[in-house]
Scaffold this motif. Structure first.
Motif, PDB file in Angstrom:
ATOM      1  N   LEU A 161       7.903  -0.722  -6.334  1.00 27.95           N
ATOM      2  CA  LEU A 161       7.103  -1.833  -5.809  1.00 27.95           C
ATOM      3  C   LEU A 161       7.846  -3.173  -5.883  1.00 27.95           C
ATOM      4  CD1 LEU A 161       4.417  -2.896  -4.688  1.00 27.95           C
ATOM      5  CD2 LEU A 161       3.633  -3.128  -7.040  1.00 27.95           C
ATOM      6  N   VAL A 162       8.449  -3.474  -7.011  1.00 24.94           N
ATOM      7  CA  VAL A 162       9.117  -4.777  -7.177  1.00 24.94           C
ATOM      8  C   VAL A 162      10.295  -4.904  -6.218  1.00 24.94           C
ATOM      9  CG1 VAL A 162      10.356  -6.240  -8.804  1.00 24.94           C
ATOM     10  CG2 VAL A 162       8.346  -4.974  -9.559  1.00 24.94           C
ATOM     11  N   SER A 163      11.053  -3.827  -6.052  1.00 24.48           N
ATOM     12  CA  SER A 163      12.192  -3.910  -5.133  1.00 24.48           C
ATOM     13  C   SER A 163      11.713  -4.016  -3.680  1.00 24.48           C
ATOM     14  CB  SER A 163      13.118  -2.717  -5.315  1.00 24.48           C
ATOM     15  OG  SER A 163      12.458  -1.518  -5.012  1.00 24.48           O
ATOM     16  N   ALA A 164      10.581  -3.417  -3.356  1.00 21.47           N
ATOM     17  CA  ALA A 164      10.043  -3.564  -1.999  1.00 21.47           C
ATOM     18  C   ALA A 164       9.620  -5.007  -1.739  1.00 21.47           C
ATOM     19  CB  ALA A 164       8.864  -2.620  -1.793  1.00 21.47           C
ATOM     20  N   ILE A 165       9.032  -5.642  -2.731  1.00 24.75           N
ATOM     21  CA  ILE A 165       8.646  -7.055  -2.586  1.00 24.75           C
ATOM     22  C   ILE A 165       9.888  -7.928  -2.465  1.00 24.75           C
ATOM     23  CG2 ILE A 165       7.528  -8.986  -3.761  1.00 24.75           C
ATOM     24  CD1 ILE A 165       5.502  -6.908  -4.841  1.00 24.75           C
ATOM     25  N   LEU A 166      10.930  -7.618  -3.236  1.00 27.38           N
ATOM     26  CA  LEU A 166      12.190  -8.353  -3.087  1.00 27.38           C
ATOM     27  C   LEU A 166      12.781  -8.125  -1.700  1.00 27.38           C
ATOM     28  CD1 LEU A 166      13.879  -7.803  -6.554  1.00 27.38           C
ATOM     29  CD2 LEU A 166      12.924  -9.914  -5.637  1.00 27.38           C
ATOM     30  N   GLY A 167      12.648  -6.919  -1.184  1.00 27.02           N
ATOM     31  CA  GLY A 167      13.109  -6.637   0.171  1.00 27.02           C
ATOM     32  C   GLY A 167      12.349  -7.442   1.212  1.00 27.02           C
ATOM     33  N   LEU A 168      11.055  -7.657   0.992  1.00 25.57           N
ATOM     34  CA  LEU A 168      10.268  -8.482   1.905  1.00 25.57           C
ATOM     35  C   LEU A 168      10.776  -9.926   1.939  1.00 25.57           C
ATOM     36  CD1 LEU A 168       6.622  -7.316   1.216  1.00 25.57           C
ATOM     37  CD2 LEU A 168       7.836  -7.166   3.388  1.00 25.57           C
ATOM     38  N   MET A 169      11.317 -10.394   0.838  1.00 28.54           N
ATOM     39  CA  MET A 169      11.824 -11.767   0.767  1.00 28.54           C
ATOM     40  C   MET A 169      13.275 -11.883   1.220  1.00 28.54           C
ATOM     41  SD  MET A 169      10.061 -13.156  -2.729  1.00 28.54           S
ATOM     42  CE  MET A 169      11.169 -12.262  -3.767  1.00 28.54           C
ATOM     43  N   THR A 170      13.890 -10.777   1.589  1.00 31.69           N
ATOM     44  CA  THR A 170      15.310 -10.780   1.938  1.00 31.69           C
ATOM     45  C   THR A 170      15.616 -11.709   3.099  1.00 31.69           C
ATOM     46  OG1 THR A 170      15.540  -8.520   1.166  1.00 31.69           O
ATOM     47  CG2 THR A 170      17.223  -9.318   2.657  1.00 31.69           C
ATOM     48  N   LEU A 208       0.822  -1.213   0.000  1.00 36.48           N
ATOM     49  CA  LEU A 208       0.000   0.000   0.000  1.00 36.48           C
ATOM     50  C   LEU A 208       0.860   1.268   0.000  1.00 36.48           C
ATOM     51  CD1 LEU A 208      -2.897  -0.916   2.428  1.00 36.48           C
ATOM     52  CD2 LEU A 208      -3.015  -0.593  -0.032  1.00 36.48           C
ATOM     53  N   ILE A 209       1.929   1.267   0.773  1.00 32.38           N
ATOM     54  CA  ILE A 209       2.831   2.423   0.790  1.00 32.38           C
ATOM     55  C   ILE A 209       3.458   2.629  -0.582  1.00 32.38           C
ATOM     56  CG2 ILE A 209       5.027   3.275   1.714  1.00 32.38           C
ATOM     57  CD1 ILE A 209       4.219   2.012   4.400  1.00 32.38           C
ATOM     58  N   CYS A 210       3.877   1.540  -1.198  1.00 31.69           N
ATOM     59  CA  CYS A 210       4.491   1.643  -2.536  1.00 31.69           C
ATOM     60  C   CYS A 210       3.494   2.125  -3.584  1.00 31.69           C
ATOM     61  CB  CYS A 210       5.081   0.306  -2.954  1.00 31.69           C
ATOM     62  SG  CYS A 210       6.534  -0.147  -2.023  1.00 31.69           S
ATOM     63  N   MET A 211       2.255   1.717  -3.441  1.00 32.36           N
ATOM     64  CA  MET A 211       1.253   2.149  -4.417  1.00 32.36           C
ATOM     65  C   MET A 211       0.813   3.589  -4.168  1.00 32.36           C
ATOM     66  SD  MET A 211      -0.729  -1.310  -5.336  1.00 32.36           S
ATOM     67  CE  MET A 211      -1.570  -0.521  -6.609  1.00 32.36           C
ATOM     68  N   LYS A 212       0.870   4.038  -2.927  1.00 32.05           N
ATOM     69  CA  LYS A 212       0.494   5.406  -2.597  1.00 32.05           C
ATOM     70  C   LYS A 212       1.586   6.401  -3.021  1.00 32.05           C
ATOM     71  CE  LYS A 212      -1.789   8.622  -0.296  1.00 32.05           C
ATOM     72  NZ  LYS A 212      -3.034   9.162  -0.742  1.00 32.05           N
TER      73      LYS A 212
END
Length: 122
Positions: A97-106, A86-90
């Motif tokens: 967005l893609v790098s934030a999702i990759l960061g979540l999988m770190t 939501l933060i990335c979309m706002k």
């Protein structure tokens, strides 16, 4: 098996090192939104690991006392991941967005690398 707090301490050191690299990348490259997304996702990934360790401690205490255990906090970890999206979309100008999702999988990548290092050392 190693204590979960020792593993958390090791993983936290790896994550802080990665966050330092991401901050340097944010400061010295033109890909600021990509690195800011990585920073956001990795910070939330570290938070999710901390929540999981806390819930694991609660789980252990409940099992020792013979009480019923509710959950290990899957809903709160999913909600925090949803908050990152939501933060990335706002703010798409600031967070990629893609790098934030990759960061979540770190954290999962760090766990696999740590396991491989420990497995091949023995």
């Amino acid at each position: 098996m190693l204590d979960i707090h020792l593993m958390f301490h090791r993983y936290r050191k790896f994550i802080f090192f990665l966050l330092a690299v991401y901050v340097l990348g944010w400061g010295f490259t033109e890909y600021q939104s990509v690195f800011l997304g990585l920073i956001l996702g990795t910070a939330v990934s570290l938070y999710n690991l901390w929540v999981m360790v806390r819930k694991h401690d609660h789980f252990d205490k409940s099992m020792e006392q013979g009480r019923k255990v509710k959950s290990l906090g899957t809903a709160s970890r999913m909600a925090s991941a949803g908050l990152v999206v939501l933060i990335c979309m706002k703010f798409p100008d600031y967070f990629h967005l893609v790098s934030a999702i990759l960061g979540l999988m770190t954290i999962y990548i760090v766990i696999m690398i740590d396991y491989a290092i420990r497995y091949f050392r023995m």
